[in-house]
Enzyme design. Structure first.
Site, PDB file in Angstrom:
ATOM      1  N   HIS A 182       5.976 -12.052   5.713  1.00  0.00           N
ATOM      2  CA  HIS A 182       5.862 -11.530   4.343  1.00  0.00           C
ATOM      3  C   HIS A 182       7.233 -11.251   3.772  1.00  0.00           C
ATOM      4  O   HIS A 182       8.140 -10.813   4.480  1.00  0.00           O
ATOM      5  CB  HIS A 182       4.997 -10.264   4.290  1.00  0.00           C
ATOM      6  CG  HIS A 182       5.374  -9.197   5.272  1.00  0.00           C
ATOM      7  ND1 HIS A 182       5.035  -9.286   6.611  1.00  0.00           N
ATOM      8  CD2 HIS A 182       6.055  -8.034   5.133  1.00  0.00           C
ATOM      9  CE1 HIS A 182       5.490  -8.219   7.245  1.00  0.00           C
ATOM     10  NE2 HIS A 182       6.133  -7.444   6.374  1.00  0.00           N
ATOM     11  N   ILE A 184       0.822  -1.216   0.000  1.00  0.00           N
ATOM     12  CA  ILE A 184       0.000   0.000   0.000  1.00  0.00           C
ATOM     13  C   ILE A 184       0.862   1.276   0.000  1.00  0.00           C
ATOM     14  O   ILE A 184       0.394   2.339  -0.406  1.00  0.00           O
ATOM     15  CB  ILE A 184      -0.972  -0.027   1.210  1.00  0.00           C
ATOM     16  CG1 ILE A 184      -2.195   0.829   0.961  1.00  0.00           C
ATOM     17  CG2 ILE A 184      -0.267   0.354   2.506  1.00  0.00           C
ATOM     18  CD1 ILE A 184      -3.316   0.592   1.952  1.00  0.00           C
TER      19      ILE A 184
HETATM   20  P1  AMP Z   1       7.047  -4.721   7.548  1.00  0.00           P
HETATM   21  O1  AMP Z   1       7.534  -3.402   8.088  1.00  0.00           O
HETATM   22  O2  AMP Z   1       8.155  -5.567   6.976  1.00  0.00           O
HETATM   23  O3  AMP Z   1       6.190  -5.464   8.546  1.00  0.00           O
HETATM   24  O4  AMP Z   1       6.160  -4.365   6.305  1.00  0.00           O
HETATM   25  C1  AMP Z   1       4.772  -4.229   6.352  1.00  0.00           C
HETATM   26  C2  AMP Z   1       4.338  -3.685   5.020  1.00  0.00           C
HETATM   27  O5  AMP Z   1       2.961  -3.856   4.902  1.00  0.00           O
HETATM   28  C3  AMP Z   1       4.656  -2.195   4.821  1.00  0.00           C
HETATM   29  O6  AMP Z   1       5.494  -2.028   3.678  1.00  0.00           O
HETATM   30  C4  AMP Z   1       3.266  -1.581   4.602  1.00  0.00           C
HETATM   31  O7  AMP Z   1       3.257  -0.530   3.671  1.00  0.00           O
HETATM   32  C5  AMP Z   1       2.456  -2.785   4.132  1.00  0.00           C
HETATM   33  N1  AMP Z   1       1.019  -2.734   4.370  1.00  0.00           N
HETATM   34  C6  AMP Z   1       0.392  -2.425   5.526  1.00  0.00           C
HETATM   35  N2  AMP Z   1      -0.939  -2.496   5.369  1.00  0.00           N
HETATM   36  C7  AMP Z   1      -1.161  -2.852   4.078  1.00  0.00           C
HETATM   37  C8  AMP Z   1      -2.327  -3.091   3.303  1.00  0.00           C
HETATM   38  N3  AMP Z   1      -3.563  -2.975   3.808  1.00  0.00           N
HETATM   39  N4  AMP Z   1      -2.169  -3.451   1.999  1.00  0.00           N
HETATM   40  C9  AMP Z   1      -0.946  -3.563   1.473  1.00  0.00           C
HETATM   41  N5  AMP Z   1       0.190  -3.362   2.158  1.00  0.00           N
HETATM   42  C10 AMP Z   1       0.086  -3.005   3.444  1.00  0.00           C
END
Ligand code: AMP
Length: 114
Positions: A99, A30
């Site tokens: 992820h 996102i």
């Molecule tokens: P991390 O810091 O490795 O846990 O990365 C989490 C990622 O999830 C970040 O890059 C966010 O931008 C992404 N993220 C959070 N919420 C969403 C969402 N609803 N859809 C897509 N990506 C998301």
């Protein structure tokens, strides 16, 4: 507790899905940090790579195969991509569902991370 990614898997909240199969889901981040920024997640609730164990090996291997599939689909497999996972809070993990960030810039720009 259900994370935002569990809600995406359950289709309770929208996401721009680029790939889905029985074990895995890939969707655009996102808040993209590169021209191509896709998240690849298992459908099983593994918290992070640092909490996984050998019983998770098949799904972990599958996620790596999905990275190539997604890269193929988005046309960046040949030019290359970076795969990053933040394993644990100390590494900057914010969403507590495993992820892999797939990052790419076919134009050759600098990617985040190292
Ligand atoms: P991390 O810091 O490795 O846990 O990365 C989490 C990622 O999830 C970040 O890059 C966010 O931008 C992404 N993220 C959070 N919420 C969403 C969402 N609803 N859809 C897509 N990506 C998301």
């Amino acid at each position: 507790m259900a994370t935002i990614f569990d809600k995406i898997i359950a289709k309770e909240i929208p996401a721009r899905i680029v790939y889905e199969d029985e074990q895995a889901l890939a969707f655009y981040d996102i808040a993209p940090k590169a021209p191509v920024h896709v998240l690849i997640i298992p459908k099983t609730p593994i918290v992070g790579l640092n909490t996984s164990d050998s019983s998770d090996s098949p799904v972990l291997a599958h996620l790596l195969a999905v990275a190539n599939t997604v890269a193929d689909q988005l046309g960046v497999r040949q030019s290359g991509y970076r795969l990053i996972t933040n394993a644990g809070v100390g590494a900057g993990q914010e969403v507590m569902h495993l992820h892999f960030h797939l990052l790419a810039d076919p134009a050759g720009g600098k990617l985040p991370g190292f």
